[in-house]
Design a protein around this motif. Structure first.
Motif, PDB file in Angstrom:
ATOM      1  N   TYR A   1     -17.596   9.085   7.501  1.00 33.24           N
ATOM      2  CA  TYR A   1     -16.811   8.227   6.668  1.00 33.24           C
ATOM      3  C   TYR A   1     -15.449   9.002   6.880  1.00 33.24           C
ATOM      4  CZ  TYR A   1     -20.355   5.358   4.652  1.00 33.24           C
ATOM      5  OH  TYR A   1     -21.469   4.483   4.669  1.00 33.24           O
ATOM      6  N   ALA A   2     -14.292   8.404   6.985  1.00 33.33           N
ATOM      7  CA  ALA A   2     -13.125   9.061   7.261  1.00 33.33           C
ATOM      8  C   ALA A   2     -11.996   8.046   6.337  1.00 33.33           C
ATOM      9  CB  ALA A   2     -12.503   9.393   8.375  1.00 33.33           C
ATOM     10  N   PHE A   3     -11.009   8.723   5.856  1.00 29.88           N
ATOM     11  CA  PHE A   3      -9.921   7.552   5.285  1.00 29.88           C
ATOM     12  C   PHE A   3      -8.481   8.200   5.788  1.00 29.88           C
ATOM     13  CE2 PHE A   3      -7.254   6.164   1.889  1.00 29.88           C
ATOM     14  CZ  PHE A   3      -7.811   5.136   1.666  1.00 29.88           C
TER      15      PHE A   3
ATOM     16  N   HIS B   1     -10.145   2.674   6.898  1.00 27.10           N
ATOM     17  CA  HIS B   1     -11.253   3.556   6.816  1.00 27.10           C
ATOM     18  C   HIS B   1     -12.034   3.427   7.916  1.00 27.10           C
ATOM     19  CE1 HIS B   1     -13.115  -0.117   5.832  1.00 27.10           C
ATOM     20  NE2 HIS B   1     -14.253   0.612   6.018  1.00 27.10           N
ATOM     21  N   PHE B   2     -13.012   4.466   8.368  1.00 27.38           N
ATOM     22  CA  PHE B   2     -13.657   4.504   9.731  1.00 27.38           C
ATOM     23  C   PHE B   2     -14.943   4.937   9.250  1.00 27.38           C
ATOM     24  CE2 PHE B   2      -9.352   5.568  11.033  1.00 27.38           C
ATOM     25  CZ  PHE B   2      -9.089   4.649  11.796  1.00 27.38           C
TER      26      PHE B   2
ATOM     27  N   GLU C   1     -12.823   4.593  -1.720  1.00 25.47           N
ATOM     28  CA  GLU C   1     -11.786   3.787  -0.993  1.00 25.47           C
ATOM     29  C   GLU C   1     -11.040   3.138  -2.407  1.00 25.47           C
ATOM     30  OE1 GLU C   1     -12.871   2.007   3.112  1.00 25.47           O
ATOM     31  OE2 GLU C   1     -14.023   1.179   1.440  1.00 25.47           O
TER      32      GLU C   1
ATOM     33  N   ARG D   1     -23.857   9.276   9.901  1.00 23.60           N
ATOM     34  CA  ARG D   1     -22.599   8.758   9.442  1.00 23.60           C
ATOM     35  C   ARG D   1     -21.500   9.754   9.157  1.00 23.60           C
ATOM     36  NH1 ARG D   1     -24.557   5.473   4.388  1.00 23.60           N
ATOM     37  NH2 ARG D   1     -26.287   5.278   5.748  1.00 23.60           N
TER      38      ARG D   1
ATOM     39  N   ALA E   1       0.723  -1.139   0.199  1.00 24.16           N
ATOM     40  CA  ALA E   1       0.091  -0.034  -0.023  1.00 24.16           C
ATOM     41  C   ALA E   1       0.942   1.318   0.008  1.00 24.16           C
ATOM     42  CB  ALA E   1      -0.781  -0.136   1.276  1.00 24.16           C
ATOM     43  N   TYR E   2       2.027   1.154  -0.487  1.00 24.73           N
ATOM     44  CA  TYR E   2       2.992   2.300  -0.720  1.00 24.73           C
ATOM     45  C   TYR E   2       2.605   3.129  -2.031  1.00 24.73           C
ATOM     46  CZ  TYR E   2       5.186   0.107   3.107  1.00 24.73           C
ATOM     47  OH  TYR E   2       5.850  -0.644   3.952  1.00 24.73           O
ATOM     48  N   ASP E   3       2.840   4.302  -1.999  1.00 21.30           N
ATOM     49  CA  ASP E   3       2.704   4.999  -3.248  1.00 21.30           C
ATOM     50  C   ASP E   3       4.200   5.883  -3.518  1.00 21.30           C
ATOM     51  OD1 ASP E   3       0.608   7.916  -2.255  1.00 21.30           O
ATOM     52  OD2 ASP E   3       2.502   7.257  -1.536  1.00 21.30           O
TER      53      ASP E   3
ATOM     54  N   PHE F   1     -18.736   5.840  -1.334  1.00 20.21           N
ATOM     55  CA  PHE F   1     -17.565   5.453  -0.445  1.00 20.21           C
ATOM     56  C   PHE F   1     -16.654   4.452  -1.045  1.00 20.21           C
ATOM     57  CE2 PHE F   1     -15.951   3.508   3.759  1.00 20.21           C
ATOM     58  CZ  PHE F   1     -15.130   4.601   3.960  1.00 20.21           C
TER      59      PHE F   1
ATOM     60  N   ARG G   1      -1.830  10.730   5.789  1.00 20.94           N
ATOM     61  CA  ARG G   1      -2.786  11.565   5.026  1.00 20.94           C
ATOM     62  C   ARG G   1      -4.194  11.230   5.632  1.00 20.94           C
ATOM     63  NH1 ARG G   1      -2.026  10.194  -1.132  1.00 20.94           N
ATOM     64  NH2 ARG G   1      -2.568   8.092  -0.470  1.00 20.94           N
TER      65      ARG G   1
ATOM     66  N   SER H   1      -8.625  12.206   5.570  1.00 15.48           N
ATOM     67  CA  SER H   1      -9.408  13.063   4.998  1.00 15.48           C
ATOM     68  C   SER H   1     -10.827  12.531   5.451  1.00 15.48           C
ATOM     69  CB  SER H   1      -9.457  12.824   3.568  1.00 15.48           C
ATOM     70  OG  SER H   1      -9.503  11.861   3.029  1.00 15.48           O
TER      71      SER H   1
ATOM     72  N   GLN I   1       1.898   2.817 -10.381  1.00 14.23           N
ATOM     73  CA  GLN I   1       3.254   3.063 -10.884  1.00 14.23           C
ATOM     74  C   GLN I   1       3.780   2.197 -12.011  1.00 14.23           C
ATOM     75  OE1 GLN I   1       6.160   3.721  -7.764  1.00 14.23           O
ATOM     76  NE2 GLN I   1       4.524   4.769  -6.718  1.00 14.23           N
TER      77      GLN I   1
ATOM     78  N   LEU J   1     -14.287  11.937   4.430  1.00 12.52           N
ATOM     79  CA  LEU J   1     -15.074  11.814   2.830  1.00 12.52           C
ATOM     80  C   LEU J   1     -16.273  12.352   3.092  1.00 12.52           C
ATOM     81  CD1 LEU J   1     -15.077  10.687   0.156  1.00 12.52           C
ATOM     82  CD2 LEU J   1     -15.768   8.581   1.305  1.00 12.52           C
ATOM     83  N   GLU J   2     -17.134  11.944   4.060  1.00  9.85           N
ATOM     84  CA  GLU J   2     -18.429  12.171   4.269  1.00  9.85           C
ATOM     85  C   GLU J   2     -18.816  12.431   5.628  1.00  9.85           C
ATOM     86  OE1 GLU J   2     -20.917   9.663   1.926  1.00  9.85           O
ATOM     87  OE2 GLU J   2     -22.856   9.953   3.105  1.00  9.85           O
TER      88      GLU J   2
ATOM     89  N   ASN K   1      -3.866   1.563   4.932  1.00 17.14           N
ATOM     90  CA  ASN K   1      -4.950   2.159   4.606  1.00 17.14           C
ATOM     91  C   ASN K   1      -5.935   1.838   5.473  1.00 17.14           C
ATOM     92  OD1 ASN K   1      -4.372   3.692   1.883  1.00 17.14           O
ATOM     93  ND2 ASN K   1      -3.917   1.651   1.365  1.00 17.14           N
TER      94      ASN K   1
ATOM     95  N   ALA L   1      -4.590   3.890  -6.073  1.00 15.71           N
ATOM     96  CA  ALA L   1      -3.299   4.837  -6.418  1.00 15.71           C
ATOM     97  C   ALA L   1      -2.167   4.587  -5.316  1.00 15.71           C
ATOM     98  CB  ALA L   1      -4.020   6.441  -5.943  1.00 15.71           C
ATOM     99  N   ALA L   2      -2.454   3.797  -4.227  1.00 16.16           N
ATOM    100  CA  ALA L   2      -1.558   3.721  -3.122  1.00 16.16           C
ATOM    101  C   ALA L   2      -0.683   2.332  -3.767  1.00 16.16           C
ATOM    102  CB  ALA L   2      -2.283   3.486  -1.853  1.00 16.16           C
ATOM    103  N   SER L   3      -1.334   1.607  -4.448  1.00 16.43           N
ATOM    104  CA  SER L   3      -0.717   0.264  -4.747  1.00 16.43           C
ATOM    105  C   SER L   3       0.424   0.346  -5.833  1.00 16.43           C
ATOM    106  CB  SER L   3      -1.507  -0.792  -5.294  1.00 16.43           C
ATOM    107  OG  SER L   3      -1.040  -1.729  -6.079  1.00 16.43           O
ATOM    108  N   PRO L   4       1.581   0.090  -5.527  1.00 18.87           N
ATOM    109  CA  PRO L   4       2.517   0.461  -6.578  1.00 18.87           C
ATOM    110  C   PRO L   4       2.429   0.010  -7.952  1.00 18.87           C
ATOM    111  CG  PRO L   4       3.383  -1.091  -5.095  1.00 18.87           C
ATOM    112  CD  PRO L   4       2.095  -0.731  -4.414  1.00 18.87           C
TER     113      PRO L   4
END
Lengths: 121, 603
Positions: A107-109, A118-119, B221, A105, A86-88, B217, A95, A97, B234, A99-100, A116, B227-230
């Motif tokens: 939603y956060a990410f 989510h809540f 997600e 309700r 899960a690396y970019d 949602f 990070r 954010s 990438q 979301l809603e 990664n 976007a996070a997966s290499p």
């Protein structure tokens, strides 16, 4: 001297395709490689360890054993992560954010250190 | 009813009539759409007495409940038929825009039956269906025809065959949106046998979504995860699927010169790195896809999509050719003529070996890039040796007395990953329901890339459990239908969650895997009903007996037999590879037992 070959974007980052490096183990060779090519650091290492999903082969055999002993003329190939994880980018920061959000309700990410989450409430 | 439109359009080409009827929603819940729904319908519609190129065979185009919702990669669709190449159940799926547009016409399924008395093309505008004379279009190549029929990515989309399909090549593909392919198994020949040149769709509808907030949602997600997966953010956008070339070559699992070797000295010249450096113009993407793995390449002669890894390998390493420009050009030519690149390239490689060994009266030989285009043209038009090559390597090699030189499983040419260096991949090919195919549950993630963990690629014991899980998972993804590349950044759980949000039916990961298992067993039963047996669950003798003489896979052959026994047990099948009544009942497939199971096993 082990022969280290780089592939995909590692070539662009390091500006080389191949390099001869001395080292008794894979750890030693990778450390020396990064020392000579600091730009590779974030792409290969995290907290001094090989980043997850970086693909390393010794004489064509994929390995996760960084303590593997090396012999003269061993060929090491290093590929960037091309699957999973899960690396970019190196130096990934937290990070967060929302979301809603509504009366019922939320939603956060969150992305932190490649994880990664989510809540939802 | 959300996600699904709930309607099937059935077209009879013999009478130029059509009718609409309701989709059986119980069936849809059990098989979702795409590959699963197609296989279920084919079971009822096409029995063992039907020749694949006879009017009684059908083409079943299916989308899924996610299609056209805007979920990432929800552009894909399937075609299911009986394969003229293998005689097995066949589904092929494709991306681009056509699947999305078809869903917007208001249908989930299009069944095409019969044979038109003369060449015809079909236009579907929402609920309106029109039959048009195609006699002036017969003979046209794909690119020109697609343009002539008004391809407009987001409004009007063209699906068609080229000369290869018209000439009933058993490796002909159906093309959509110019350069996308329902590639494998001879789908194009079935369409050609019906005198059907093209299907054009225009739709203005949009599938209903049950829980819009939850769906939004999930969109968010999934976008973040991709976007996070290499790989999806990438490696694929930057280097395309051809990034695999150097990796497979490095580990000694890149089949070379018709599988005579497992490493190619010219791999670097045809790698993703070389393609990016010398020929890449830009990236492109299918509808609703943030990955954008499509590569637009340009040589002095052509500019267009691709080539993908498998195509590059088939015309490259498999033919001993390191001329990347020539590979890009022959890939484009195959798309224009409507030919499957994997089967075309591997059949040429087979012919090259047979020619070099004196089994064919031909000057074909490995390394001759200048011979590729001529071979492909001859295959599409059934000229000279091409008339035999165009029905695939097994038929050609058998005719000349050397079937062992066809690198195929169940008659379908295998892709690049050599089973001698990847034991699980070999089991996958041998047990694939449509023949030698990597898209039924690729083991490369586990055996090479370490996704989700690295396992010993030479390991035999226990390998079957991974293969079974991958096969089931892939069958579920193919039934949604979404792109398998999303699965590199998004877990199966997400597919269950988004399917639940769209349809309002609660699915979880276990339910998705069970659907995949149901589809796999149904396909297996179809093949058994066609007369396939345990004997066909095998690989070419070369892979079972001829070990590479050098490289990292030196000394290894495929250890298929012990893996196969373990695989049958793991599947809940008997020692002949027949699903047990209990297994079928557990999967809700008890109705298949109306046919006597004992009669399905040939002596």
């Amino acid at each position: 001297m082990a022969i280290v070959k780089l592939f995909a974007n590692l070539r662009k980052v390091a500006g080389i395709r191949k390099i001869d490096i001395s080292g008794a183990s894979l750890t030693a060779v990778v450390s020396e490689l990064v020392k000579q090519n600091p730009a590779l650091s974030g792409y290969l290492l995290e907290n001094g360890q090989l980043r997850p999903y970086v693909i390393v082969t010794i004489n064509g055999h994929p390995t996760l054993d960084m303590q593997a002993a090396l012999s003269e003329q061993d060929q090491i190939a290093i590929f960037p992560p091309i699957a999973g994880g899960a690396y970019d980018a190196p130096g990934h920061k937290l990070r967060f954010s929302i979301l809603e959000k509504s009366a019922t309700r939320c939603y956060a990410f969150v992305t932190v250190k490649g994880i990664n989450c989510h809540f939802a409430r | 009813m959300n996600g699904w439109n709930g309607k099937i359009l059935e077209i009879d080409l013999t009478t130029h009539t059509h009718k609409t009827y309701q989709l059986d929603m119980d069936m849809a819940r059990q098989f979702i759409g795409g590959r699963g729904l197609g296989a279920r319908l084919l079971w009822d519609l096409v029995g063992p007495e039907v020749d694949p190129l006879a009017p009684e065979n059908v083409l079943i185009f299916t989308n899924g409940p996610l299609t056209a919702t805007g979920y990432q990669t929800s552009n894909r669709f399937s075609v299911t038929t009986k394969s003229p190449l293998t005689g097995t159940v066949l589904d092929a799926n494709s991306g681009g825009f056509w699947g999305m547009q078809f869903k917007k016409t208001g249908y989930d399924v299009l069944i095409v039956r019969g044979k038109s008395p003369a060449p015809v093309w079909i236009e579907i505008k929402n609920s309106e269906v029109a039959f048009h004379d195609a006699s002036q279009l017969w003979g046209m190549r794909v690119y020109a025809l697609t343009e002539k029929l008004g391809q407009d990515n987001n409004k009007r989309n063209v699906l068609c065959i080229g000369p290869a399909g018209e000439n009933l090549s058993r490796i002909a593909s159906i093309m959509n949106d110019r350069e996308r392919a329902l590639a494998r198994g001879g789908t194009g020949a079935v369409m050609g046998s019906k005198n059907l040149k093209a299907i054009v769709v225009e739709g203005s509808g949009r599938p209903e979504i049950e829980d819009k907030d939850r769906f939004k949602f999930m969109l968010y997600e999934t976008r973040k995860l991709l976007a996070a997966s290499p790989l999806t953010s990438q490696a694929l956008p930057e280097f395309g699927t051809v990034v695999l070339m150097n990796i497979m070559n490095n580990i000694g699992a890149l089949s070379t010169r018709n599988h005579q070797q497992t490493q190619f000295e010219g791999a670097e010249q045809i790698s993703g790195e070389a393609l990016t450096e010398k020929y890449l113009v830009k990236n492109a993407s299918c509808w609703a896809c943030p990955i954008g793995c499509t590569r637009i390449s340009k040589t002095e002669k052509v500019e267009g999509e691709g080539p993908e890894f498998e195509s590059t390998w088939a015309f490259g390493a498999q033919c001993g050719i390191d001329d990347l420009a020539a590979i890009i050009e022959v890939n484009s030519l195959c798309n224009d003529l409507g030919l499957d690149t994997i089967s075309a390239g591997s059949t040429i490689a087979c012919a090259m070996e047979m020619s070099e060994k004196g089994y064919l009266d031909s000057d074909l030989s490995f390394g001759r890039a200048d011979q590729l285009a001529g071979c492909v043209e001859d295959m599409a038009y059934r000229r000279d040796l091409g008339a035999e090559m165009t029905d695939g390597s097994l038929r050609m090699a058998t005719k000349y007395g050397h079937p062992e030189l066809s690198m195929s499983a169940k008659g379908m040419e295998m892709p690049a990953y050599d089973p001698r260096g990847l034991q699980g991949q070999g089991l996958l090919y041998a047990t694939s329901n449509r023949g030698g195919c990597h898209m039924r549950g690729n083991m490369i993630g586990l055996e090479v890339l370490g996704l989700p963990k690295l396992i010993d690629r030479f390991q035999v014991q226990g390998k079957s459990s991974y293969v079974i899980l991958n096969q089931n998972s892939n069958a579920a993804i193919d039934s949604l239908v979404v792109c398998k590349f999303t699965n590199m950044g998004v877990a199966d759980e997400y597919f269950a969650r988004v399917l639940s949000a769209v349809t309002g039916i609660q699915y979880d990961t276990g339910a998705m895997i069970k659907i995949g298992e149901r589809v796999w067993n149904l396909e297996r039963m179809y093949n058994l009903r066609e007369g396939f047996t345990r004997k066909e669950d095998t690989l070419p003798a070369r892979l079972l007996t001829e070990a590479p003489l050098d490289g990292p896979s030196k000394g290894w052959v495929s250890q298929l037999e012990p893996m196969l026994k373990e695989y049958y047990r793991g599947r809940g099948w008997d020692e002949n590879g027949v699903p047990t009544p209990k297994k079928l009942a557990d999967l809700g497939l008890a109705f298949l037992q109306e046919q006597s199971l004992s009669s399905l096993v040939r002596a």
